[in-house]
Motif scaffolding. Structure first.
Motif, short mmCIF file in Angstrom:
data_model
loop_
_atom_site.label_atom_id
_atom_site.label_comp_id
_atom_site.label_asym_id
_atom_site.label_seq_id
_atom_site.Cartn_x
_atom_site.Cartn_y
_atom_site.Cartn_z
N ASP A 248 -51.86 -11.67 16.03
CA ASP A 248 -50.89 -12.63 16.56
C ASP A 248 -51.17 -14.10 16.34
OD1 ASP A 248 -51.18 -10.73 19.49
OD2 ASP A 248 -52.65 -12.21 18.93
N GLU A 249 -52.24 -14.44 15.65
CA GLU A 249 -52.39 -15.86 15.33
C GLU A 249 -51.28 -16.27 14.39
OE1 GLU A 249 -55.13 -18.08 13.08
OE2 GLU A 249 -55.99 -19.05 14.80
N PRO B 138 -53.10 -13.32 9.69
CA PRO B 138 -53.84 -12.39 10.54
C PRO B 138 -55.23 -12.08 9.96
CG PRO B 138 -52.00 -11.28 9.43
CD PRO B 138 -51.90 -12.73 9.11
N GLN C 228 -56.65 -8.84 14.31
CA GLN C 228 -56.07 -9.90 15.11
C GLN C 228 -54.75 -10.25 14.42
OE1 GLN C 228 -54.52 -12.79 16.63
NE2 GLN C 228 -55.44 -13.59 14.77
#
Ligand code: ZN
Ligand code: FE
Length: 256
Positions: free
Chosen positions: A119-120, A124, A117
């Motif tokens: 794009d937080e 990441p 993941q």
């Protein structure tokens, strides 16, 4: 987003990511820790992510289906409890408003996948199952050293601040081995002390970060001269990274 490591069995973690209303869990080898967390935090289960077929990663999937409002995702090339949405490298899974990229990481099992993941806005996240452990890697049950090397390379190429969410609390025993491979690695010593105090306080040593793993994990360091030398002393066929990784993995299998 909150990230929780739910203890399961003797040394597994079931990772749970939630936004206060909805949750996703990774590799629920048993259902009860997940059910307890969902009830305690009043969360709905939005998805289950599976990395590979071993029972300690899928054993709770079917028992969780009545609580599941979404889909079970898993590796296309492995036999996991059906129905599930099959994934392969390049696929993207959208859950909790986040996008998880699927990476093929064969080695521990033949069809193992990882979920990244990226794009937080904060750090990441990587859910890597039994491929990359803190200071270690999974045993080669179904794959070759070349496959594991390539898989670890892909994970090592993710951003340095990626939080590494592995499925097992093996860190201290892995660090003991890492110190045998690289006795002069000061980071291994410092991190061992840190993890000893975490464990003494009943805390997980995870998540780790890729930046840290690149400094302490012998399986990500097959080009380091000290690791190459240690591998050759254990009978590595050459200084090539694949031979180094193969010899270090074999050594780890017999290390106590
Ligand atoms: Zn496994
Ligand atoms: Fe496992």
């Amino acid at each position: 987003m909150d990230l929780l490591a739910l203890p399961a069995f003797a040394d597994n973690y079931i990772w749970m990511l939630h936004d206060g209303a909805h949750a996703v869990v990774v590799d629920p080898g048993e259902a009860q820790p997940v059910v307890d967390a969902l009830d305690r935090l009043r969360l709905q289960l939005a998805a289950i992510l599976v990395t590979h077929h071993h029972p300690d990663h899928v054993g709770g999937v079917d028992a969780l289906r009545p609580r599941l409002q979404g889909v079970v995702y898993g590796p296309a090339r492995e036999d996991i409890p059906k129905p599930f949405t099959p994934l392969r490298e390049g696929d993207v899974v959208g859950v909790l408003g986040l996008r998880f990229q699927v990476i093929d990481v064969p080695g521990h099992t033949a069809g193992h996948i990882a979920y990244a993941q990226l794009d937080e806005p904060r750090a990441p996240l990587l859910f890597c199952g039994d491929t990359l452990f803190s200071a270690g890697c999974g045993r080669l049950f179904e794959g070759t050293p070349a496959q594991m090397l390539a898989s670890l390379h892909k994970l090592a190429a993710l951003p340095a601040d990626t939080r590494v969410c592995c499925t097992h609390e093996y860190t201290l025993s892995n660090l003991k081995f890492a110190a045998a491979v690289e006795p002069a690695n000061a980071q291994v010593r410092t991190h061992t002390q840190h993890c000893e105090s975490l464990r003494a306080a009943g805390q997980p040593t995870l998540p780790s970060t890729l930046a840290l793993e690149l400094q302490i994990n012998p399986f990500l360091r097959s080009r380091e001269p000290a690791v190459v030398a240690a591998a050759q002393a254990q009978g590595a066929a050459s200084a090539a990274p694949v031979d180094v990784l193969a010899a270090v993995r074999e050594w780890k299998n017999r290390f106590r």
